[in-house]
Write an enzyme that holds these catalytic residues in place. Structure first.
Site, mmCIF file in Angstrom:
data_model
loop_
_atom_site.group_PDB
_atom_site.id
_atom_site.type_symbol
_atom_site.label_atom_id
_atom_site.label_comp_id
_atom_site.label_asym_id
_atom_site.label_seq_id
_atom_site.Cartn_x
_atom_site.Cartn_y
_atom_site.Cartn_z
ATOM 1 N N CYS A 45 0.848 -1.191 0.000
ATOM 2 C CA CYS A 45 0.000 0.000 0.000
ATOM 3 C C CYS A 45 0.886 1.244 0.000
ATOM 4 O O CYS A 45 1.998 1.244 0.524
ATOM 5 C CB CYS A 45 -0.908 0.004 1.224
ATOM 6 N N ASP A 47 0.375 3.745 1.720
ATOM 7 C CA ASP A 47 0.294 4.332 3.064
ATOM 8 C C ASP A 47 1.688 4.694 3.602
ATOM 9 O O ASP A 47 2.612 3.874 3.567
ATOM 10 C CB ASP A 47 -0.385 3.312 4.001
ATOM 11 N N ARG A 49 2.802 4.851 6.436
ATOM 12 C CA ARG A 49 3.269 4.110 7.616
ATOM 13 C C ARG A 49 3.856 2.749 7.267
ATOM 14 O O ARG A 49 4.268 2.007 8.164
ATOM 15 C CB ARG A 49 2.106 3.930 8.602
ATOM 16 N N HIS A 101 -2.041 -3.998 4.986
ATOM 17 C CA HIS A 101 -1.854 -3.573 6.380
ATOM 18 C C HIS A 101 -3.212 -3.313 7.022
ATOM 19 O O HIS A 101 -4.157 -2.897 6.351
ATOM 20 C CB HIS A 101 -0.969 -2.328 6.456
ATOM 21 N N CYS A 104 -6.035 0.042 6.856
ATOM 22 C CA CYS A 104 -5.868 0.607 5.516
ATOM 23 C C CYS A 104 -7.074 1.488 5.179
ATOM 24 O O CYS A 104 -8.213 1.026 5.174
ATOM 25 C CB CYS A 104 -5.731 -0.518 4.491
HETATM 26 CO CO CO Z 1 -3.450 1.195 2.968
#
Ligand code: CO
Length: 211
Positions: A45, A47, A49, A101, A104
């Site tokens: 992803c 993302d 993090r 994750h 998400c």
């Molecule tokens: Co995500």
């Protein structure tokens, strides 16, 4: 063009990082400049993090990375297919990791009404998975648990998509392992979803080529 002054700290970080790397590993960048030979393809992803290299403790040069919202492998996504082709047929990676994750945003959005933005069209792929696995998701009783379950199912489905992509269907399929993992942003730990991937493989509508 002069850099935007407000990003000067990032450029300073970069200079400090390059200096540290070169001190710790003399010749590091020269060797990398000559060639990349990663053993792993990471599909994850976007993302912020979930930085691929960092969470599996690998330096530059060790993992080829493709990231998008909700770690999707869409049959018609030329970007992802090109990454797969290059990783498998040029870099000759043997391990492909699809990593989702918990928490998400893309997956949670698929369980909520659409807001009609461009990203909602992309998330539609996750919405389709939520529909297909509705019964399994509804076994969970809280929105958080339902989202976590869909995060896991989404990884498993994307693993199937990798395995059934034209790139994996031709040539090197037998040499390549495709793994489904999930990362918990709450504790920094990865979990292997292999048993769920096998379950989902049995359920997913197959588009395998005829032998
Ligand atoms: Co995500």
């Amino acid at each position: 063009m002069a850099p935007m002054p407000e990003l000067d700290h990032l450029l300073a970080n970069n200079r400090a990082w390059a200096t540290r790397m070169e001190q710790a590993h003399p010749g590091f960048f020269q060797a990398l400049a000559a060639q990349q030979r990663p053993q792993y393809l990471w599909i994850g992803c976007a993302d912020s993090r979930v930085p691929a290299n960092e969470i599996i403790g690998l330096p530059p040069g060790e993992v080829f990375v493709h990231r998008n919202v909700a770690n999707l492998v869409v049959h018609s996504d030329l970007n992802c297919l090109a990454v797969l082709d290059f990783a498998v047929n040029v870099l000759r990676v043997k391990e492909i990791i699809v990593c989702g994750h918990y928490g998400c945003g893309g997956v949670s959005a698929a369980l909520a009404p659409s807001e009609g933005r461009v990203v909602d069209h992309w998330i539609r792929h996750v919405r389709d998975i939520a529909k297909f696995y509705k019964d399994q998701i509804e076994l969970e009783t809280t929105p958080d648990a339902q989202s976590r379950r869909l995060c896991e199912l989404n990884v498993a489905v994307q693993v199937v998509h990798v395995r059934e992509s034209p790139v994996l269907q031709s040539g090197r399929a037998g040499e390549i392992r495709v793994h489904g993992w999930i990362y918990d942003v709450g504790d920094g730990l990865l979990r292997d979803l292999t048993p769920m991937v096998d379950e989902v493989r049995a359920l997913e509508p197959s588009c395998r080529l005829r032998a």
